[in-house]
Design an enzyme around this catalytic site. Structure first.
Site, PDB file in Angstrom:
ATOM      1  N   HIS A 192      -6.808  -6.158   1.402  1.00 39.40           N
ATOM      2  CA  HIS A 192      -5.704  -6.636   2.245  1.00 39.40           C
ATOM      3  C   HIS A 192      -4.361  -6.162   1.683  1.00 39.40           C
ATOM      4  O   HIS A 192      -3.469  -5.760   2.430  1.00 39.40           O
ATOM      5  CB  HIS A 192      -5.700  -8.173   2.311  1.00 39.40           C
ATOM      6  CG  HIS A 192      -6.953  -8.772   2.880  1.00 39.40           C
ATOM      7  ND1 HIS A 192      -7.837  -9.499   2.129  1.00 39.40           N
ATOM      8  CD2 HIS A 192      -7.466  -8.754   4.137  1.00 39.40           C
ATOM      9  CE1 HIS A 192      -8.827  -9.921   2.880  1.00 39.40           C
ATOM     10  NE2 HIS A 192      -8.641  -9.481   4.114  1.00 39.40           N
ATOM     11  N   SER A 243     -14.536  -7.650  -0.363  1.00 31.43           N
ATOM     12  CA  SER A 243     -14.774  -8.451   0.834  1.00 31.43           C
ATOM     13  C   SER A 243     -14.605  -9.914   0.460  1.00 31.43           C
ATOM     14  O   SER A 243     -14.995 -10.329  -0.643  1.00 31.43           O
ATOM     15  CB  SER A 243     -16.204  -8.224   1.348  1.00 31.43           C
ATOM     16  OG  SER A 243     -16.552  -9.245   2.279  1.00 31.43           O
ATOM     17  N   MET A 277      -8.254 -12.672   7.972  1.00 31.24           N
ATOM     18  CA  MET A 277      -8.827 -14.021   7.993  1.00 31.24           C
ATOM     19  C   MET A 277      -8.565 -14.729   6.662  1.00 31.24           C
ATOM     20  O   MET A 277      -9.238 -15.715   6.341  1.00 31.24           O
ATOM     21  CB  MET A 277     -10.318 -13.957   8.286  1.00 31.24           C
ATOM     22  CG  MET A 277     -10.595 -13.379   9.686  1.00 31.24           C
ATOM     23  SD  MET A 277     -12.157 -13.883  10.394  1.00 31.24           S
ATOM     24  CE  MET A 277     -13.305 -13.215   9.209  1.00 31.24           C
ATOM     25  N   GLY A 316      -8.857  -2.020   8.165  1.00 31.95           N
ATOM     26  CA  GLY A 316      -9.600  -1.354   7.097  1.00 31.95           C
ATOM     27  C   GLY A 316     -10.768  -0.544   7.645  1.00 31.95           C
ATOM     28  O   GLY A 316     -11.505  -1.014   8.506  1.00 31.95           O
ATOM     29  N   GLN A 317     -10.931   0.637   7.064  1.00 35.44           N
ATOM     30  CA  GLN A 317     -12.070   1.503   7.393  1.00 35.44           C
ATOM     31  C   GLN A 317     -13.385   0.839   6.965  1.00 35.44           C
ATOM     32  O   GLN A 317     -14.449   1.182   7.454  1.00 35.44           O
ATOM     33  CB  GLN A 317     -11.873   2.846   6.680  1.00 35.44           C
ATOM     34  CG  GLN A 317     -12.860   3.931   7.060  1.00 35.44           C
ATOM     35  CD  GLN A 317     -12.773   4.299   8.526  1.00 35.44           C
ATOM     36  OE1 GLN A 317     -11.696   4.296   9.107  1.00 35.44           O
ATOM     37  NE2 GLN A 317     -13.920   4.600   9.115  1.00 35.44           N
ATOM     38  N   LYS A 318     -13.287  -0.119   6.056  1.00 33.69           N
ATOM     39  CA  LYS A 318     -14.458  -0.904   5.634  1.00 33.69           C
ATOM     40  C   LYS A 318     -15.203  -1.454   6.859  1.00 33.69           C
ATOM     41  O   LYS A 318     -16.424  -1.535   6.882  1.00 33.69           O
ATOM     42  CB  LYS A 318     -13.969  -2.047   4.738  1.00 33.69           C
ATOM     43  CG  LYS A 318     -14.762  -3.314   4.731  1.00 33.69           C
ATOM     44  CD  LYS A 318     -15.777  -3.279   3.661  1.00 33.69           C
ATOM     45  CE  LYS A 318     -16.572  -4.550   3.479  1.00 33.69           C
ATOM     46  NZ  LYS A 318     -16.511  -5.542   4.502  1.00 33.69           N
TER      47      LYS A 318
HETATM   48  P1  AMP Z   1     -10.782  -9.791   7.051  1.00 37.01           P
HETATM   49  O1  AMP Z   1      -9.784 -10.721   6.449  1.00 37.01           O
HETATM   50  O2  AMP Z   1     -12.041  -9.639   6.256  1.00 37.01           O
HETATM   51  O3  AMP Z   1     -10.998 -10.029   8.519  1.00 37.01           O
HETATM   52  O4  AMP Z   1     -10.117  -8.358   6.950  1.00 37.01           O
HETATM   53  C1  AMP Z   1      -8.820  -8.119   7.437  1.00 37.01           C
HETATM   54  C2  AMP Z   1      -8.587  -6.638   7.416  1.00 37.01           C
HETATM   55  O5  AMP Z   1      -8.727  -6.146   6.083  1.00 37.01           O
HETATM   56  C3  AMP Z   1      -9.583  -5.875   8.286  1.00 37.01           C
HETATM   57  O6  AMP Z   1      -8.906  -4.824   8.955  1.00 37.01           O
HETATM   58  C4  AMP Z   1     -10.545  -5.332   7.284  1.00 37.01           C
HETATM   59  O7  AMP Z   1     -11.183  -4.134   7.683  1.00 37.01           O
HETATM   60  C5  AMP Z   1      -9.628  -5.075   6.097  1.00 37.01           C
HETATM   61  N1  AMP Z   1     -10.397  -5.008   4.865  1.00 37.01           N
HETATM   62  C6  AMP Z   1     -11.318  -5.899   4.432  1.00 37.01           C
HETATM   63  N2  AMP Z   1     -11.868  -5.473   3.280  1.00 37.01           N
HETATM   64  C7  AMP Z   1     -11.285  -4.289   2.982  1.00 37.01           C
HETATM   65  C8  AMP Z   1     -11.439  -3.338   1.914  1.00 37.01           C
HETATM   66  N3  AMP Z   1     -12.303  -3.533   0.915  1.00 37.01           N
HETATM   67  N4  AMP Z   1     -10.683  -2.226   1.951  1.00 37.01           N
HETATM   68  C9  AMP Z   1      -9.799  -2.018   2.962  1.00 37.01           C
HETATM   69  N5  AMP Z   1      -9.616  -2.873   3.984  1.00 37.01           N
HETATM   70  C10 AMP Z   1     -10.341  -3.984   3.998  1.00 37.01           C
END
Ligand code: AMP
Length: 278
Positions: free
Chosen positions: A35, A183, A28, A145-147
């Protein structure tokens, strides 16, 4: 050279000539080192790395969370270029959900507890947009991400059930030196909230330490997490969970692989984190 495409048509045309295998990293935007780690893993595995940047309105359950979600496309494109991304798909809302769009992908049991219970409709929004991205990109692999551990499980279930050939690869959580998981929402934390936020990781570490010491009562592990969180006045706990690692059902005893997870609010910012046990 990173190419940027904005329509389904341009994406299809760019992918027709792209060397295989293709690795997809859905995001996003507001890209950070978490990322970047996913992109690095995708690049290592793939001949073509595709990053999607789309703030998906359907996965937000609170309108203000969507409108204030941080956005900076210029910066994100610079990160993608720096990471050697081949293709960025950055569509508008109407391109992803055109007029007349009327399908929802509703994953079952694994989508119901935890984030599914706290944010009704969230995983339907996630599964629907990821199904579209999987269909459009037809990547060999996609990186998550495992997050967002439950999200990985929901997407795996969706891809299996819908016979989508993209393999879902989960990558470790990237953290700040003080333990806070990276995040995009961390940008909203005030200095005092940012200083308090590593309490999520400390709580998970407390559960892990006890589990490693042989504690198998899930309630004792949840209690240990709550005790750490209770010492931080800015932390408003939404849930604390020790659940089965495959089904996410809350456990009495931790006999096999489990997931400790939590959601905590700091003012108007909601943070989640987790720690696999076993
Ligand atoms: P988002 O942009 O927040 O929707 O995240 C995009 C991808 O990045 C998703 O698969 C998340 O799980 C991953 N992601 C977000 N934060 C982290 C992090 N701190 N470590 C690893 N992966 C992450």
């Amino acid at each position: 050279m990173t190419a940027v495409v904005r329509t389904r048509e341009e994406l299809r045309a760019a992918l027709a000539a792209a060397p295989r295998p293709v690795g997809l990293v859905p995001t996003m935007g507001w890209l950070h080192d978490g990322h970047r780690a996913l992109i690095g893993r995708a690049r290592a595995d793939s001949a073509t790395t595709v990053v999607s940047i789309f703030v998906n309105p359907r996965q937000f359950t609170v309108a203000s969370d969507y409108t204030r979600y941080p956005r900076d496309e210029g910066r994100d494109l610079a990160v993608c270029a720096d990471e050697g991304v081949d293709l960025v798909f950055a569509p508008g809302v109407d391109e992803v959900f055109p007029a007349g769009f009327d399908t929802t992908v509703d994953v079952g049991a694994v989508a119901r507890p935890l984030e599914g219970a706290a944010r009704p409709g969230h995983f339907a929004g996630v599964a629907t947009v990821v199904a579209i991205l999987f269909g459009l990109v037809a990547a060999e692999r996609a990186y998550f991400g495992q997050k967002d551990a439950q999200q990985v499980m929901v997407i795996r279930q969706m891809a299996r059930d819908l016979a989508i050939g993209t393999r879902v690869v989960a990558c470790p959580t990237v953290r700040e030196p003080d333990g806070l998981a990276l995040s995009s929402r961390n940008v909203h934390l005030s200095p005092a909230e940012r200083a308090a936020a590593p309490v999520l990781h400390r709580a998970l570490e407390a559960a892990r330490t006890r589990w490693e010491g042989g504690e198998r009562s899930a309630e004792a592990l949840r209690r240990a997490m709550r005790a750490v969180l209770a010492a931080e006045p800015l932390a408003e706990v939404e849930y604390v969970s020790v659940a089965d690692g495959a089904t996410l059902a809350e456990l009495d005893r931790v006999e096999g692989p489990a997931l400790a997870s939590l959601a905590v609010r700091f003012g108007s910012t909601r943070l989640i984190d987790n720690q696999p046990l076993g």
